[in-house]
Scaffold this motif. Structure first.
Motif, PDB file in Angstrom:
ATOM      1  N   GLY A 108     -11.881 -12.741 -32.026  1.00  0.00           N
ATOM      2  CA  GLY A 108     -12.712 -12.696 -33.227  1.00  0.00           C
ATOM      3  C   GLY A 108     -12.911 -14.049 -33.880  1.00  0.00           C
ATOM      4  O   GLY A 108     -12.141 -14.993 -33.663  1.00  0.00           O
ATOM      5  N   ASN A 109     -13.941 -14.143 -34.689  1.00  0.00           N
ATOM      6  CA  ASN A 109     -14.335 -15.418 -35.286  1.00  0.00           C
ATOM      7  C   ASN A 109     -13.238 -16.035 -36.153  1.00  0.00           C
ATOM      8  O   ASN A 109     -13.073 -17.254 -36.179  1.00  0.00           O
ATOM      9  CB  ASN A 109     -15.605 -15.234 -36.124  1.00  0.00           C
ATOM     10  CG  ASN A 109     -16.305 -16.545 -36.384  1.00  0.00           C
ATOM     11  OD1 ASN A 109     -16.506 -17.335 -35.468  1.00  0.00           O
ATOM     12  ND2 ASN A 109     -16.680 -16.796 -37.623  1.00  0.00           N
ATOM     13  N   ASP A 110     -12.474 -15.216 -36.870  1.00  0.00           N
ATOM     14  CA  ASP A 110     -11.378 -15.749 -37.685  1.00  0.00           C
ATOM     15  C   ASP A 110     -10.140 -16.032 -36.833  1.00  0.00           C
ATOM     16  O   ASP A 110      -9.501 -17.074 -36.981  1.00  0.00           O
ATOM     17  CB  ASP A 110     -11.030 -14.773 -38.809  1.00  0.00           C
ATOM     18  CG  ASP A 110     -12.152 -14.656 -39.838  1.00  0.00           C
ATOM     19  OD1 ASP A 110     -12.834 -15.670 -40.078  1.00  0.00           O
ATOM     20  OD2 ASP A 110     -12.343 -13.561 -40.383  1.00  0.00           O
ATOM     21  N   GLU A 111      -9.830 -15.103 -35.940  1.00  0.00           N
ATOM     22  CA  GLU A 111      -8.653 -15.262 -35.078  1.00  0.00           C
ATOM     23  C   GLU A 111      -8.791 -16.460 -34.142  1.00  0.00           C
ATOM     24  O   GLU A 111      -7.813 -17.110 -33.779  1.00  0.00           O
ATOM     25  CB  GLU A 111      -8.455 -13.978 -34.261  1.00  0.00           C
ATOM     26  CG  GLU A 111      -7.185 -13.946 -33.437  1.00  0.00           C
ATOM     27  CD  GLU A 111      -7.069 -12.659 -32.622  1.00  0.00           C
ATOM     28  OE1 GLU A 111      -5.965 -12.372 -32.145  1.00  0.00           O
ATOM     29  OE2 GLU A 111      -8.089 -11.966 -32.457  1.00  0.00           O
TER      30      GLU A 111
ATOM     31  N   ASN B 292     -18.149 -16.066 -31.931  1.00  0.00           N
ATOM     32  CA  ASN B 292     -17.081 -16.870 -32.516  1.00  0.00           C
ATOM     33  C   ASN B 292     -17.350 -18.379 -32.441  1.00  0.00           C
ATOM     34  O   ASN B 292     -16.431 -19.180 -32.581  1.00  0.00           O
ATOM     35  CB  ASN B 292     -15.735 -16.544 -31.860  1.00  0.00           C
ATOM     36  CG  ASN B 292     -15.732 -16.741 -30.346  1.00  0.00           C
ATOM     37  OD1 ASN B 292     -16.558 -17.464 -29.796  1.00  0.00           O
ATOM     38  ND2 ASN B 292     -14.795 -16.096 -29.666  1.00  0.00           N
ATOM     39  N   GLU B 293     -18.604 -18.759 -32.225  1.00  0.00           N
ATOM     40  CA  GLU B 293     -18.931 -20.187 -32.169  1.00  0.00           C
ATOM     41  C   GLU B 293     -18.566 -20.888 -33.482  1.00  0.00           C
ATOM     42  O   GLU B 293     -18.079 -22.023 -33.470  1.00  0.00           O
ATOM     43  CB  GLU B 293     -20.419 -20.388 -31.877  1.00  0.00           C
ATOM     44  CG  GLU B 293     -20.820 -20.089 -30.445  1.00  0.00           C
ATOM     45  CD  GLU B 293     -22.312 -20.250 -30.231  1.00  0.00           C
ATOM     46  OE1 GLU B 293     -22.708 -20.863 -29.227  1.00  0.00           O
ATOM     47  OE2 GLU B 293     -23.094 -19.759 -31.083  1.00  0.00           O
ATOM     48  N   GLU B 294     -18.793 -20.231 -34.601  1.00  0.00           N
ATOM     49  CA  GLU B 294     -18.495 -20.856 -35.892  1.00  0.00           C
ATOM     50  C   GLU B 294     -17.011 -21.158 -36.005  1.00  0.00           C
ATOM     51  O   GLU B 294     -16.601 -22.241 -36.439  1.00  0.00           O
ATOM     52  CB  GLU B 294     -18.956 -19.931 -37.025  1.00  0.00           C
ATOM     53  CG  GLU B 294     -18.886 -20.569 -38.414  1.00  0.00           C
ATOM     54  CD  GLU B 294     -17.489 -20.472 -39.046  1.00  0.00           C
ATOM     55  OE1 GLU B 294     -17.113 -21.394 -39.812  1.00  0.00           O
ATOM     56  OE2 GLU B 294     -16.778 -19.485 -38.756  1.00  0.00           O
ATOM     57  N   GLY B 295     -16.177 -20.186 -35.613  1.00  0.00           N
ATOM     58  CA  GLY B 295     -14.735 -20.385 -35.676  1.00  0.00           C
ATOM     59  C   GLY B 295     -14.264 -21.464 -34.724  1.00  0.00           C
ATOM     60  O   GLY B 295     -13.371 -22.260 -35.055  1.00  0.00           O
ATOM     61  N   VAL B 296     -14.851 -21.518 -33.528  1.00  0.00           N
ATOM     62  CA  VAL B 296     -14.510 -22.576 -32.571  1.00  0.00           C
ATOM     63  C   VAL B 296     -14.835 -23.937 -33.156  1.00  0.00           C
ATOM     64  O   VAL B 296     -14.021 -24.870 -33.109  1.00  0.00           O
ATOM     65  CB  VAL B 296     -15.251 -22.363 -31.233  1.00  0.00           C
ATOM     66  CG1 VAL B 296     -15.121 -23.605 -30.345  1.00  0.00           C
ATOM     67  CG2 VAL B 296     -14.710 -21.140 -30.502  1.00  0.00           C
ATOM     68  N   GLY B 297     -16.019 -24.056 -33.736  1.00  0.00           N
ATOM     69  CA  GLY B 297     -16.411 -25.326 -34.342  1.00  0.00           C
ATOM     70  C   GLY B 297     -15.497 -25.730 -35.488  1.00  0.00           C
ATOM     71  O   GLY B 297     -15.139 -26.908 -35.629  1.00  0.00           O
ATOM     72  N   ARG B 298     -15.088 -24.741 -36.283  1.00  0.00           N
ATOM     73  CA  ARG B 298     -14.198 -25.034 -37.406  1.00  0.00           C
ATOM     74  C   ARG B 298     -12.852 -25.565 -36.904  1.00  0.00           C
ATOM     75  O   ARG B 298     -12.314 -26.534 -37.429  1.00  0.00           O
ATOM     76  CB  ARG B 298     -13.989 -23.763 -38.228  1.00  0.00           C
ATOM     77  CG  ARG B 298     -13.419 -24.027 -39.621  1.00  0.00           C
ATOM     78  CD  ARG B 298     -13.227 -22.764 -40.442  1.00  0.00           C
ATOM     79  NE  ARG B 298     -13.925 -21.581 -39.986  1.00  0.00           N
ATOM     80  CZ  ARG B 298     -13.425 -20.349 -40.097  1.00  0.00           C
ATOM     81  NH1 ARG B 298     -12.216 -20.164 -40.612  1.00  0.00           N
ATOM     82  NH2 ARG B 298     -14.109 -19.309 -39.688  1.00  0.00           N
TER      83      ARG B 298
END
Length: 278
Positions: free
Chosen positions: A26-29, A53-59
């Motif tokens: 998941g995006n947060d996990e 989950n691209e946003e989370g990866v980038g973060r």
């Protein structure tokens, strides 16, 4: 920390041979998972637009102490975005979600041949690479006939084809085709989606070397010259999957694994049957 070997690509770039996949995370996990992976020593992170989950990866990448230029980042194009213009826009959207100004590798996720547009997407990819916005371009789940079509139309062979490959689905004929065309193979589902963790032959080899069955299969892929991207969100498994450089499979081990290959060993969808847009 072990030094991960690299594989030379046909565009004169290199990719780490062992990477970290984030499918079904998941995006947060995924933020914590990627942080653990980078801290462990992984320098290749593989995501896709459909994973969400691209946003989370980038973060995670932006927050990491590892410099951006030392991380090899891959994403993949949605099947619903295969027209030339849609592919360009979709790539720009992916960069924006990740907060990045370039990707190291961008892949067409599936050929979806019923749409008959993957060659249009490939032309867009060639354009993006010429612009320098993506360093390397490739495909995923492409069969030789799909590869022949895009090479014939553009004169550009993919640097990478990401395909299902594990001890029960070794795809030797496909690997021979890729070698002739200098296309690197990146293996997903390298553990057979977990189904091979209880395989008796793999278990015997694991006990012989004092390692886990997962480590045996990842090590096998590395010794076969393949790029491999195991995925997990469990910190212990993330670290264990990286710990594959302190042992080596011998000829007897490799012979036993070669015998596990099956003609019907495929677990995932067949590329000619995966035609739904996503």
């Amino acid at each position: 920390m072990a030094q991960v070997p690299t594989v030379a690509l046909n565009d004169e770039r290199n990719i780490p041979q062992l990477g970290f996949g984030v499918w079904q995370v998941g995006n947060d996990e995924v933020v914590r998972a990627v942080q653990v992976a980078l801290e462990t020593g992984y320098r290749s992170i593989d995501t896709a637009q459909i994973y969400g989950n691209e946003e989370g990866v980038g973060r995670a990448i932006r927050n990491s102490a590892v410099p951006r230029e030392e991380i090899f980042i891959t994403s993949k194009l949605r099947t619903s975005q295969q027209s030339y213009d849609d592919a360009i826009r979709s790539f720009e959207d992916a960069l924006q979600r990740m907060g990045l100004n370039y990707l190291d590798l961008f892949l067409i996720h599936w050929p979806t041949p019923a749409q008959n547009k993957y060659h249009e997407a490939w032309k867009a990819f060639v354009h993006l690479q010429k612009e320098g916005r993506v360093r390397s371009i490739g495909v995923s789940n492409f069969l030789p006939e799909h590869l022949d079509k895009i090479i014939d139309e553009t004169g550009v062979a993919p640097a990478v084809n990401q395909i299902e490959l594990h001890p029960e689905y070794q795809q030797q004929d496909v690997r021979d085709f890729h070698q002739r065309h200098q296309i690197a193979i990146e293996s997903y589902s390298p553990l057979g989606s977990g189904a091979l963790l209880e395989n008796p032959a793999i278990g015997d080899i694991a006990r012989k070397h004092g390692v886990s069955p997962a480590q045996v299969m990842i090590r096998w892929q590395i010794q076969e010259g393949l790029i491999v991207i195991p995925k997990s969100s469990n910190p212990e498994r993330i670290r264990s999957n990286f710990d594959v450089f302190a042992f080596e499979l011998d000829k007897d081990d490799l012979s036993k694994i070669a015998k596990l290959d099956k003609t019907d060993g495929k677990i995932g969808s067949h590329p000619n049957e995966m035609n739904r847009p996503f």
